[in-house]
Design an enzyme around this catalytic site. Sequence first.
Site, PDB file in Angstrom:
ATOM      1  CG  HIS A  82      -1.759   1.247   1.305  1.00  0.00           C
ATOM      2  ND1 HIS A  82      -2.935   1.355   0.600  1.00  0.00           N
ATOM      3  CD2 HIS A  82      -1.605   2.428   1.958  1.00  0.00           C
ATOM      4  CE1 HIS A  82      -3.468   2.539   0.822  1.00  0.00           C
ATOM      5  NE2 HIS A  82      -2.676   3.220   1.640  1.00  0.00           N
ATOM      6  CG  ASP A 161     -11.783   4.268   6.191  1.00  0.00           C
ATOM      7  OD1 ASP A 161     -11.206   4.980   7.029  1.00  0.00           O
ATOM      8  OD2 ASP A 161     -11.586   4.367   4.962  1.00  0.00           O
ATOM      9  NE  ARG A 168      -9.829  10.986   9.864  1.00  0.00           N
ATOM     10  CZ  ARG A 168      -9.042  10.206   9.114  1.00  0.00           C
ATOM     11  NH1 ARG A 168      -9.474   9.048   8.653  1.00  0.00           N
ATOM     12  NH2 ARG A 168      -7.816  10.576   8.836  1.00  0.00           N
ATOM     13  CB  SER A 183      -8.258   5.480   7.788  1.00  0.00           C
ATOM     14  OG  SER A 183      -8.605   5.588   6.454  1.00  0.00           O
ATOM     15  CE  LYS A 187      -8.838   2.896   3.648  1.00  0.00           C
ATOM     16  NZ  LYS A 187      -8.951   4.285   3.304  1.00  0.00           N
TER      17      LYS A 187
HETATM   18  N1  URA Z   1      -5.782   7.595   3.259  1.00  0.00           N
HETATM   19  C1  URA Z   1      -6.666   6.801   3.891  1.00  0.00           C
HETATM   20  O1  URA Z   1      -7.014   5.747   3.387  1.00  0.00           O
HETATM   21  N2  URA Z   1      -7.164   7.224   5.065  1.00  0.00           N
HETATM   22  C2  URA Z   1      -6.803   8.365   5.660  1.00  0.00           C
HETATM   23  O2  URA Z   1      -7.274   8.667   6.732  1.00  0.00           O
HETATM   24  C3  URA Z   1      -5.887   9.178   4.988  1.00  0.00           C
HETATM   25  C4  URA Z   1      -5.394   8.761   3.791  1.00  0.00           C
END
Ligand code: URA
Length: 441
Positions: A82, A161, A168, A183, A187
């Site tokens: 990632h 999320d 946010r 976050s 994922k």
């Molecule tokens: N990328 C994400 O997936 N989440 C965040 O909070 C910030 C960047």
Amino acid sequence: MRVYDTILKKRNGMELSTEEINHLIRGYMSGSVPDYQIAAFVMAVFFQGMTARETSDLTMAIVSSGEQVDLSGIAGIKVDKHSTGGVGDKTTLVLGPLVAAAGVPVAKMSGRGLGHTGGTIDKLESIPGFNTSLDRDVFIENVNRIGISIGGQTGNLAPADKKLYALRDVTATVDSIPLIASSVMSKKIAAGADAIVLDVKTGDGAFMKTLESAADLAKAMVEIGTRVGRQTVALITDMEQPLGNTVGNALEVREAVECLRGDGPPDLRELCLVLGSHMVYLAGKAASAEEAREQLEAFIDNGRGLEKFRELVENQGGDPSFIDNLSLLPQAGEKITVYSHRDGYISGIRAEQIGIAAMTLGAGRETKDSQIDHSVGIELMKKRGDKVNGGEPLAVICANNAEKADQVKELVLRAIEISQEPPEPGKLIWGQVTPEGVKMY
Ligand code: URA
């Protein structure tokens, strides 16, 4: 348990229990906890932070809010990679096939781009016929048959999320390390990874502008992975300038093929080798990251990485003829060269500005519903540290709209900084974070 008390506890800097965090996220998803209470909660986290235990509990509460992909039908250790988002980052297109050639199963669910950073799925869709909408069973069957599949995200992964992020975004609480770390990791974990290699970008074009904040984010994510039983390694890498020489979907596919042929830009090649070697090592296919790197270098030299890429394209319905004739990729109608006004050295290429310039041409999305033009983008002729003479080309703008191209010319000129003296040498890889600790280079 009262949500009011949970918010108060966090506001006063106390540590929340697993039950309190689960109760909060479950209530948010069921609708019994309203947005305004979660807004207060994330603001309290923003100021008070979270312990490593709280952050991994929050991550798992987010994972539990939705589906978790079951990759157990694929033999072997599934290692995901990632990136926290960069400009010109086409590493997945290069290291996916290389790592698959080393026998690591690559079951990659990728995203589309939003804002100034591009998405792997958009890049792949510049290949004529390439299908990224894969049914879960087909996706798994692909990995079992040819060792690699790259598709868009399907299923309802980490829905908490999505809700949290949207909140946010409008409450000035995006840039909180525990919230970003939970976050991102939620994922990856929901997508079924056994092990995770993180590319945490730092610099102008990155979310984390300073080395210190990137290292803190990397540590928080490695800690979560370790606590929840996923081997996790993070590399802190440079985003002071775009990665490679191209920004824009088809241009980046071209550069990825060049890299797999052995003649891509050195920074792209190096980053792919470093991230890829960690993936191979975590998958147990090499005794060390150094040995893994040798394997990957050999797969560039002997063409096995490029062959795996061809197999991937064919298997997902793409026409692979562009691999031998790169002019078959979508081409922009106009090519406008931007020239240097003076002599000197390239002291910086503001990655975010170049990303915005490419987006303005149509290579990226300003809103979720924007249409992408795969052919447009920017090709850099110089990189940081290069010498330049007045009148020499700095970049080529590939556009389909003269007005936009004119607008972008100014943006590109402003993004490329020229100084009289050579700049301090930068670094591509700033450091590495493992469960054993932080190593800065
Ligand atoms: N990328 C994400 O997936 N989440 C965040 O909070 C910030 C960047």
